[in-house]
Structure formats: structure tokens, C-alpha cells
Design an enzyme around this catalytic site. Structure first.
Site, mmCIF file in Angstrom:
data_model
loop_
_atom_site.group_PDB
_atom_site.id
_atom_site.type_symbol
_atom_site.label_atom_id
_atom_site.label_comp_id
_atom_site.label_asym_id
_atom_site.label_seq_id
_atom_site.Cartn_x
_atom_site.Cartn_y
_atom_site.Cartn_z
ATOM 1 N N LYS A 209 0.840 -1.211 0.000
ATOM 2 C CA LYS A 209 0.000 0.000 0.000
ATOM 3 C C LYS A 209 0.870 1.254 0.000
ATOM 4 O O LYS A 209 1.918 1.298 0.657
ATOM 5 C CB LYS A 209 -0.879 -0.034 1.243
ATOM 6 C CG LYS A 209 -1.882 1.106 1.380
ATOM 7 C CD LYS A 209 -2.727 0.893 2.642
ATOM 8 C CE LYS A 209 -3.774 1.970 2.806
ATOM 9 N NZ LYS A 209 -4.571 1.756 4.030
ATOM 10 N N SER B 162 -9.366 2.006 3.441
ATOM 11 C CA SER B 162 -8.525 2.730 2.511
ATOM 12 C C SER B 162 -7.603 1.810 1.693
ATOM 13 O O SER B 162 -6.992 2.269 0.740
ATOM 14 C CB SER B 162 -7.690 3.772 3.230
ATOM 15 O OG SER B 162 -6.929 3.187 4.251
ATOM 16 N N SER C 150 -9.322 -0.389 7.740
ATOM 17 C CA SER C 150 -8.940 -0.229 6.335
ATOM 18 C C SER C 150 -8.335 -1.437 5.655
ATOM 19 O O SER C 150 -8.043 -1.364 4.472
ATOM 20 C CB SER C 150 -7.962 0.941 6.200
ATOM 21 O OG SER C 150 -8.626 2.141 6.495
#
Lengths: 101, 462, 490
Positions: B59, B134, B158
């Protein structure tokens, strides 16, 4: 209790964040909405003595006083948008007060 | 895999798959650059590592040396970190290949991967929908099989929420299990690096590698290494609590059906199932939306255009530089959270908001402790209140978006480990169920997850 | 801008033409560690800019603080030296504000639960004699970097070498009643911290910085006046001048019928005035909250006890002991204990056998004089000085000769007796030789001898002088006198 445009501007100044005039009404409205929503925690009685909860270790672990710098793959001059003679450069202070020594 | 030629083949295959997945806008590393790096990494990787040759996407809020770290924000456009996250270093030491950076909500703030400077990520099975957030990019890539595992991060769910919406496994470790060094901070007392994987096994293997004490993170605990359990034959002896506050009357009936089915299977596996109550659950989301933005407002103060990142020029003085860089560099959601966070910490409001919220956390953590003290080993709940929603559907009302986290934020607030696994489909869209475990007892949680994973009909309608 | 200082009255008086001055001091001291507070970068002063930096002190995304144990030990020791209660549990807090030399946009400090509270420090007030300053709190924090505003036109240059160096902040109550008093406290504080090995407290190098809070009121008033903060004070001398300037400014405002505004003033040493910091929009709101990257600071009883044992005898106690043990005057004891190294040296000289009073004089004059010209070095070993003093005491060397020997030993080393012999300075104490010189002189001055014998005893020094001349200064003057008396009497 709603957030006014002045409140938003005051907070934006503290946060060093430009907020355009046109964005104020929506921001004020959204912040009011969010604050109304989160304020419901006040309906829960909690004794003053209740210690805040923070996860993680109970005590900080100390580091020995060794000079062992963390190696960087490249130096600050490659990171910086403006760098000269070894210094980071920013535009002059201007609106900031003349600083502490 | 033990052979460099196998690693090289793995690298190229991953690069191919990532190119095919381009349409999702999940991977933000340009394909050519990615292939070149994967090949170079394959040649340098440690053949004796337990993850040798495994491509793992990362990420974009986690610092890597191979690729830029932008946190999906304009304010870090083109930023090359001069150091890498400890978790990434551990992956590489285990022979894994860093398979590019994945799209996310800006600075990890969001639940849909719509708030990104790189544009939104598409849901892997329905391009009109969101993959969650996210860590939406990581979840989407794993869901289409582009990579077997990816690193994500959790502050309020997330990793688990996009895992649920995309139909993959998502693990959030106990706070302090994985080093946060190199994870760009959002809500420091909530943040943890987590793992998305196509199976419990894949995700857990990666978690075991990235876990462990790190001298660079004062909040990372010194614990015995994460134990990877075997897949158990039965769950005899396990007591699983079902917290009634996670099954409110207005819960989506399809979600309820999927969970009921899973619970039935847990019973068939031999677990004792018991209803419990976590009475402060309704206050979790409001508490979270005070604590997280407050910490974020402070963590994001360093982004000012002075020492790294782009500078939005034409500033007459340094204060103007800060204000324009931050005003233009941050997106709307991040700006909103910074303002909110600044407000709840400011003079006159600190006691009523931030201090009170930290006290609420104590009550929420106490609820869990009470349940565990009464003999419950694990809790089982829905991961998300709905399946994937339509893009744009929740952008108008921030609170509506926040409510996507209703079942996930509690584990972050209490610092507990949790795992979401796919448990069914709702009109073809995946839905997940989660286990919440006791602090540092991820192995027990993984055992239950392994067992359920084997028997739950994850691709069947609920 | 306020007018030049000195318009309100003398710098010394606590009451200045009907006003009482009230001053509190906030001192920041860099503690002497090798590495920084929260990272392993060197904490050294004076290195090329931005060469002692890393992700942590640069405030790079994702970097986290890890506390330096030695900094905490020194902080605890400083707190104990100042009589504070050291708290077993304290908390790091973030002080949030924006400034170019503060890379994270916040400073890691302590707020609601500091390391130590409730201490005190006795010092000698020029006006009130022995006084006690209250130390409200002592806490740990990290230093910021340095901004240079005049190096590149139109720009501010930032050097982050200093960013992250460990600091302790020491806050007094509104205890001081005059600028000289505040300065006296500060010098005492410096002395105590130097004694305890905490810091070198060098205002020029920035390892000690002070901000002051100043207010005035009518004598007898119990309520404090509006306090004004004074910053940018860069030396001990400027401390007094800056405080005088601000005090006088406030008095002038009040006497002119105005009210004192709460604000921050900066001291301008060139003009010797104070002027307002250009006003910020509204007052600063630091939004303190406990730093979530750092667990609580927990100091065990053993940790604190160890720092207590590492505390040396502090200046006040040492002064008292020297007065008692060696019968020194308070003034002499104060001079000898001003610097810990000198005090230890003095005692070493006495332990090596020197007479305590003579040793005191020698240290205060010759040793300190020499040290002043040689970077504070104590160039003559304690044992050697003790020997030298012994030679003077025993009559082998005159005081004058000994001074020459001292200078020689300081410069080129050597054992005092050998050096004295080499320089031909050993006094002759052989009665026979001296008698020979005396006879020589008496024979050469028959007129004076007659005059002496006729009652002009004041001629004795003349004869002594002549003997000293004839012996080229080597004769022991006491012996000369004795022999002279005998010979003249006969």
C-alpha cells in the site's frame, strides 16, 4: 451548536491550511454535522478518574546513548525542493515574527 | 520455490498479471518500471527465505526504496523515501518480491479508495462499485489474483473492510505486533500494518514474517514470534462470543443470513457459541472520529513543502508556502479531517472531545476484556454492514461514509487483532465475517479462521 | 519601541521609584549526551549543516521517536540536584506549532505530567542575601533546528543538526525581585548543573537559553501585574540588561497612565531595548496531547536512586565544608568552589600535604590566573603545587622565587625543587654563608653601621637589602635579619 465560517478560518489558520472563500459554507456545514455526530459520546457518564486507554507497551524502552545514525539511501539535498550550501531553503519569514535564538 | 529461475519466472508472471489488472487502477506503479524492478529483485532475493519469490504488493502509505511513496496525495507527488519500512525490509529478507505500490484513500483516510490523487480504484467484479478502503488497491489486486498477498494498513478497519467487500482475507494484527516504522502515520495509537491475502494461509504467512520487535518503533512490543497454527480438525473447546450490538435490528438481512450461516458452521465444527454484550459499541464510531482526526492533524503537520515533496511555488514568505502547499496539496477528505482534528484538540474543546474520547476508549476496551474474562476466546461479527456500494454514493455525506466502519473500528480502538474472511455473496458481491481475538493471541484467531474458511461456502449467495 | 534602559532607576534596586519588579525565569539546557533525544544521530555542536540528520529528526514520513536513556538519567539527576520530586511516571506530549526549524510541525515535550516538580535552589541575591528560588517544574523535550535569516537574501536557511538534541526545561516561580537577582540565580543554576555534569551551560553555544517573565506592581500589592515574556537573551550579561529594559518600559507605561499589554518582547542587544514580537494572529494554541508514539516514561526506584548517588557534593555544601574544614573565609570558599574542577583541585593540593590557607591563596591567584590565559587548564599538577608550597613554607624558596618556579613548571613541567635549583633560586639558609655576606656588607658600610649603633635602627632594612643584593636574592631574608641583629648587637 454549529461551526461558523469564522471558526473554520480560525482553525484553518492554526492548521496552516488555505481554505478558499467558496469552500467555507460546505466545510462549516460538514464540520457542524460531524461534530454533532461525535458529540454523542458526552451522553456517556465516565468518572473523571477513568484513565484514558492507549494500547501498546506500558513503559517506554530506553535506547543506549550511542551515536549510531540511521543510514539514509541518499542525503537531504536530494530530498529538498530547495537546498544550498548544505541548508534547506524556504522563502523568508515575513509574516512570522522574528524568531527565538 | 528455491531456484533463482523460479523466482524470475514468478517476477515476470506477476508483472504480466499486474498489467492485465491495470483497468482496476489498483496498482499505481508504471508497468515497465514495475517489471524492471521485479526482475532485479528476483535476481537479488534470498533463496532460503520462507517467502522466496512471492510477489507482495505494498500500500502506498508504506515506505519503500524501490518505488515512490505518495500516500495517494499530491503533497507527496514523486516522493522517494530514503529508507524503507521495517515490514518491507523483513519481507525482502524473507525473499519476497515487492510487487509495486497500491492505490489507497489519501493518507489512508477513507473507506472507498475514492479519495485518491491517482483516481479511484474499481471493484474487481463490478466497475461501478468501490473496493472499499482505505486499502482498496491491495484488496482488489489480491481479489483478481494479480498477487497472492499485499500489505495494507488499518486505522479504523482499512484492511478488513476492503477484504470483506472484495472477497479476500484481511488481517489486522494486535497493536504493537508489527512495527509502524515506515508506515506513514495517520492515527498513531490506532495504526497497524495489515495483510490482504487470497487465503488465511497466505495472509498469515506474510503476517508472521513482518511481525516482531523493532528498535525503531517504541510502540512495537517484544513478544514471542507469531505462531502459525495448523488447520484444526475441529473447534472443540473454543468459545465464540456473538456480540448482540453487532447484530442490530436494522442489519441488512442478507448480511445477517451470511453470518447466521457462518455461525451455524462454527457450531458444527464443535465451537460453543454464546451471546455477549459490548454495551459501548454504539459510541465506537464517534470516538474513533475524534481520536483519529486529532492524531492525524498533528501527524500531517510535517507536510509543508519545506524539506521534501513538491512545493507549490509563488509563495512570498514561508507561512504562505505552508498554507498554499497544504491547501492545494491535500484533498478534501484529508483537509476536513485535519480541520476536525485541530478543532477537537484546540483550547476549550480538548476536554470535551479528545480527553473524553480517550476515556470512551477505555470503556470500549473494558467491554472486550469483560467478555474475554468470562471465558470467551473469540468474537464473531459481520465485517461490514453492506456489500460493496456504488462509487459516488457516500461522497456527499461524510458521516454516511464513516458508518461503513461501524463493525471494524472497535478492534482498532481496543488494539485487538481481527481477521475478515469471505463468508458468502449478496447478489453476487462478496461479504465478509470477522473474528476479533485477544491481544497477542492471533494464533487462536487464525485457527478458527482456518477452520471456518475450509467449510464456509464463500461464493454462494447468503 | 521602548526607550533605552536605565530611565527608571538603578539596575540594582528591587524597588524602583515606587515599583516592585517580579521576574520568573524559564531556562532551557542541553543535556550532555552523545546522541540525540529520539534518534542515534550525533548531538555534537558545530558540524557542517544537515550532516547529523536521519528520518527521525528530519521528520520524514513514517519515522518514529525512540528515547535516549542517558538523557533521561541526566534529566533525573538535574531534577534531584535542584531538590525536585522526580515522578516515577511521566508522559511525553506533543506541542503543536508551525515553524521552519520544527520539521514535524510539533515538538515532543512534556505537559500535564512532567518528569519532576517542586524543587528549589538557594542563591545569593545581591540585595536580599541568601534567597530561595522555587522550581515549579523540570521536564524533558527535544530541541529544534536553527534558522538563519541573513545568509541568503530573500530566504531562510535551515540547519537541522540541532533538531532533536535533548533539552531540559527548568521553570521558576515569580521569585526574583530585580534583574541582578535573576542573573545571580541563573549563574547559580549554571554552576549546579555544571557540578552535576549535566551540561556545559554555554549561552554562546546555545546549550543554555533563557526566557523571562516580567511584571511590575506597587509594593505591598498582592496581585501580580500583567506579565510580559522576554525572549532572545543571548548571554548572562544581556539577561540583566534585557530585564532592566523591560522593567523600565513597563514602569514608563504605567506611570504614563497606560496598561501593560500581555505580549512577547524580543531583546535587541545592539540597541539595548525590547520590542514586541510582530503580533501573531491571536495567541498561540499548542493543542498539547500525549504523544501516541511514545509509551509513558517510567523510572524505577533503582533508576532514581542511582542518579542520586551519582550527584556530587553540590556547590553550597562544598562551600560550607571548605569553610569549616580548612578555616577559609566564605568569600575564599566561594571563589574556590565556583568551578567544580578547581574545587577538586584545591582539595587535592591540600591532601598532598599543602597548608590549607597557603594553598587557597596560591589557587586563587597563580593557578586561576594561569588557567585564565590557557583555556581554563590547571597546568600544574596538584602534587607539584603542594611541593612548591612546602618549599616556600619551609623557607627554601621566597614567595617571589616560587612564583617564577610555578610559571616554569606550568609551561615546561618538571619537579619544583629541581626547577628551582636549575634556576638558581634556592634560598641559601646556611648560616656560615649568610654570615659571610653580612660581614661583607657591614664592612662595606661603616658609616651606616655607626649610625645604626647610635640608635638609627630604621637602617636595618637597608642592611637587609644590601645583603639580598650581594647574595643576588638568594639569601633567606629571615636568616639575614637574625644574623644581622646578632652582629650589630655585638
Amino acid at each position: 451548536m454549529s461551526v461558523t465560517h469564522d471558526d473554520v478560518l480560525k482553525i484553518a489558520r492554526l492548521a496552516e491550511l488555505d481554505v478558499g472563500e467558496e469552500a467555507l459554507p460546505l466545510l462549516a456545514e460538514q464540520m457542524s454535522r460531524i461534530l454533532d455526530y461525535v458529540r454523542q459520546i458526552n451522553s456517556v457518564p465516565a468518572s473523571e478518574a477513568l484513565r484514558p486507554f492507549v494500547p501498546g507497551p506500558d513503559a517506554a524502552h530506553f535506547r543506549p546513548d550511542d551515536v549510531k545514525p540511521w543510514p539514509l539511501a541518499f542525503g537531504p539535498e536530494k530530498l529538498a525542493p530547495a537546498f544550498k550550501d548544505g541548508f534547506f531553503l524556504v522563502p523568508k519569514l515575513g509574516a512570522f515574527e522574528v524568531p527565538e535564538a | 520455490m528455491t531456484d533463482p529461475s523460479e523466482a524470475l519466472a514468478s517476477a515476470n508472471a506477476a508483472a504480466d498479471r499486474l498489467v492485465r489488472a491495470k483497468r482496476l487502477n489498483a496498482c499505481i506503479t508504471p508497468p515497465r518500471e514495475l517489471r524492471k524492478s521485479l526482475v532485479a529483485q528476483a535476481q537479488a532475493a534470498h533463496p532460503s527465505g520462507v517467502l522466496y519469490g512471492m510477489p507482495v504488493a505494498v500500500k502506498d502509505v508504506i515506505c519503500t526504496l524501490e518505488f515512490t511513496t505518495t500516500c495517494s496525495s499530491k503533497i507527496l507527488e514523486g516522493y522517494h523515501s530514503p529508507y524503507e519500512a521495517t515490514a518491507v525490509a523483513k519481507l525482502k529478507a524473507a525473499g519476497a518480491l515487492i510487487a509495486g505500490k497500491t492505490n489507497c484513500d489519501e493518507f489512508a483516510m477513507g473507506s472507498s479508495t475514492e479519495h485518491s490523487a491517482h483516481g479511484r480504484t474499481l471493484h474487481p467484479f463490478d466497475k461501478t462499485r468501490v473496493p472499499g478502503g482505505s486499502s482498496g488497491g491491495s484488496a482488489a489486486l489480491v481479489a483478481v489474483g494479480a498477487v497472492p498477498a499485499a500489505l495494507g494498513s488499518e486505522t479504523g478497519g482499512s484492511v478488513r473492510q476492503p477484504a470483506s467487500l472484495c472477497g479476500v482475507v484481511g488481517i489486522k494484527p494486535t497493536y504493537g505486533r508489527v512495527s509502524r516504522s515506515g508506515l506513514v502515520a495517520f492515527g498513531s495509537s490506532l495504526d497497524q500494518i495489515g495483510v490482504l491475502g487470497r487465503s488465511v494461509h497466505d495472509a498469515a504467512r506474510v503476517l508472521a514474517v513482518i511481525s516482531g520487535r523493532d528498535a525503531r518503533d517504541s510502540t512495537c512490543e517484544d513478544r514471542d514470534p507469531l505462531r502459525l497454527p495448523n488447520v484444526p480438525e475441529s473447534l472443540q473447546g473454543f468459545v465464540i462470543g456473538i456480540p448482540k450490538e453487532y447484530f442490530p435490528p436494522d442489519l441488512d438481512p442478507a448480511v445477517r443470513r451470511a453470518c447466521d450461516r457462518a455461525i451455524r458452521l462454527l457450531k458444527e465444527l464443535g465451537a460453543a457459541v454464546r451471546e455477549v454484550s459490548l454495551p459501548h459499541t454504539p459510541y465506537a464510531v464517534p470516538t474513533y472520529y475524534i481520536v483519529a482526526p486529532a492524531e492525524a492533524s498533528s501527524n500531517l503537520a510535517r507536510y509543508d513543502g519545506a524539506r521534501y515533496g513538491p512545493r507549490f511555488n509563488g509563495a512570498a514568505d514561508v507561512r504562505a508556502l505552508y498554507r498554499s502547499t497544504r491547501g492545494e496539496g491535500f484533498g478534501a477528505e484529508v483537509r476536513r479531517r485535519i480541520l476536525l482534528g485541530t478543532y477537537v484538540l484546540s483550547a476549550g474543546y480538548y476536554d470535551a472531545y479528545y480527553r473524553k474520547a480517550q476515556q470512551m476508549r477505555a470503556l470500549i476496551a473494558q467491554d472486550f476484556r469483560n467478555a474475554f474474562d468470562r471465558g470467551v476466546d473469540l468474537l464473531f461479527t459481520p465485517t461490514t454492514p453492506t456489500a460493496a456500494f456504488k462509487a459516488g454514493e457516500r461522497l456527499g455525506d461524510p458521516v454516511a461514509m464513516y458508518l461503513s466502519d461501524i463493525f471494524t473500528v472497535t478492534a482498532n480502538l481496543a488494539g485487538l487483532p481481527a481477521i475478515s474472511i469471505p463468508i458468502g455473496r449478496i447478489k453476487g458481491l462478496p461479504i465478509g465475517g470477522q473474528f476479533i481475538g485477544q491481544a497477542f493471541l492471533e494464533d487462536e484467531m487464525l485457527e478458527a479462521a482456518y477452520a471456518l474458511e475450509r467449510v464456509v461456502p464463500a461464493t454462494e449467495e447468503a | 519601541m521602548a526607550g533605552p534602559a536605565g530611565t527608571g532607576g538603578p539596575g540594582g534596586a528591587g524597588e524602583t521609584s515606587g515599583w516592585e519588579t517580579v521576574i520568573g525565569l524559564e531556562t532551557h539546557v542541553q543535556v550532555r549526551t552523545l546522541s540525540k533525544m529520539f534518534c542515534g544521530c550525533s548531538a555534537a555542536f558545530g558540524d557542517p549543516p544537515n550532516t547529523n540528520v536521519c528520518p527521525v529528526c528530519l521528520g520524514l514520513p513514517g519515522a518514529l521517536p525512540v528515547p535516549n536513556g542517558q538523557a533521561l538519567k541526566l534529566a533525573a539527576r538535574a531534577a534531584l540536584a535542584l531538590g525536585c520530586t522526580v515522578h516515577a511516571r511521566s508522559v511525553f506530549a506533543r506541542k503543536n506549532y508551525f515553524y521552519p526549524d520544527l520539521p514535524k510541525g510539533y515538538q515532543i515535550s512534556q505537559f500535564e505530567q512532567p518528569l519532576a516538580t517542586a524543587g528549589s535552589l538557594s542563591y545569593l541575591s545581591p540585595e536580599r542575601g541568601l534567597a530561595t528560588a522555587t522550581i515549579g517544574r523540570l521536564h524533558v523535550e527535544e530541541d529544534a533546528g536553527r534558522s538563519l535569516h541573513d545568509r541568503f537574501p530573500g530566504y531562510t536557511a535551515i540547519d537541522l543538526n540541532r533538531c532533536g538534541v535533548p533539552l531540559i526545561e527548568i521553570v521558576t516561580g515569580p521569585d526574583f525581585r530585580s534583574p541582578p537577582e535573576a542573573r545571580a540565580y541563573l549563574l547559580t543554576l549554571k554552576q549546579v548543573l555544571e557540578y552535576a555534569g549535566i551540561s556545559d551551560c554555554d549561552m554562546e553555544k546555545g546549550s543554555l537559553r533563557v526566557d523571562a517573565n516580567v511584571s511590575v506592581r506597587r509594593p505591598g500589592d498582592t496581585v501580580l501585574g500583567t506579565k510580559v515574556e522576554v525572549k532572545n537573551i543571548n548571554s548572562f550579561a544581556f539577561v540583566e540588561k534585557a530585564l532592566v529594559a523591560e522593567r523600565d518600559r513597563q514602569i514608563a507605561v504605567l506611570e504614563g497612565g497606560g496598561t501593560v499589554e500581555q505580549q512577547t518582547m524580543l531583546y535587541d542587544s545592539k540597541a539595548n531595548t525590547v520590542r514586541p514580537q510582530r503580533s501573531k494572529e491571536g495567541s498561540q494554541d499548542y493543542r498539547y496531547f500525549p504523544d501516541p508514539d511514545l509509551p509513558p516514561l517510567v523510572l524505577t526506584d533503582e533508576f532514581i536512586a542511582e542518579q542520586q548517588t551519582l550527584l556530587p557534593e553540590l556547590p553550597a555544601k562544598k562551600r560550607e565544608r571548605l569553610v569549616e574544614k580548612y578555616a577559609l573565609s566564605v568569600t575564599d570558599a566561594a571563589v574556590l568552589t565556583a568551578d567544580r574542577a578547581v574545587a577538586d583541585y584545591y582539595e587535592a593540593v591540600v591532601h598532598a600535604g599543602a597548608d590549607a590557607k597557603m594553598a587557597a591563596n596560591w589557587v586563587m591567584t597563580e593557578v586561576l590566573g594561569d588557567a585564565k590565559d590557557h583555556g581554563a587548564a590547571l597546568r600544574v599538577a596538584a602534587g607539584a603545587l603542594a611541593n612548591l608550597i612546602g618549599l616556600v613554607r619551609g623557607g627554601t624558596l621566597s614567595h617571589q622565587a616560587a612564583k617564577r618556579v610555578f610559571a616554569e613548571v606550568a609551561e615546561r613541567g618538571g619537579e619544583p625543587r629541581n626547577v628551582a635549583e636549575a634556576l638558581g633560586l634556592i634560598q641559601v639558609a646556611d648560616t656560615g654563608v649568610v654570615a659571610g655576606w653580612v660581614s661583607e656588607v657591614l664592612a662595606a658600610h661603616p658609616t651606616e653601621v655607626s649610625r645604626y649603633k647610635n640608635g638609627e635602627t630604621k637602617l636595618q632594612p637597608f642592611f637587609v637589602g644590601q645583603v639580598m643584593k650581594v647574595s643576588r636574592g638568594k639569601a633567606d631574608p629571615k636568616l639575614v635579619q637574625k644574623v644581622l641583629e646578632e652582629k650589630l648587637a655585638s
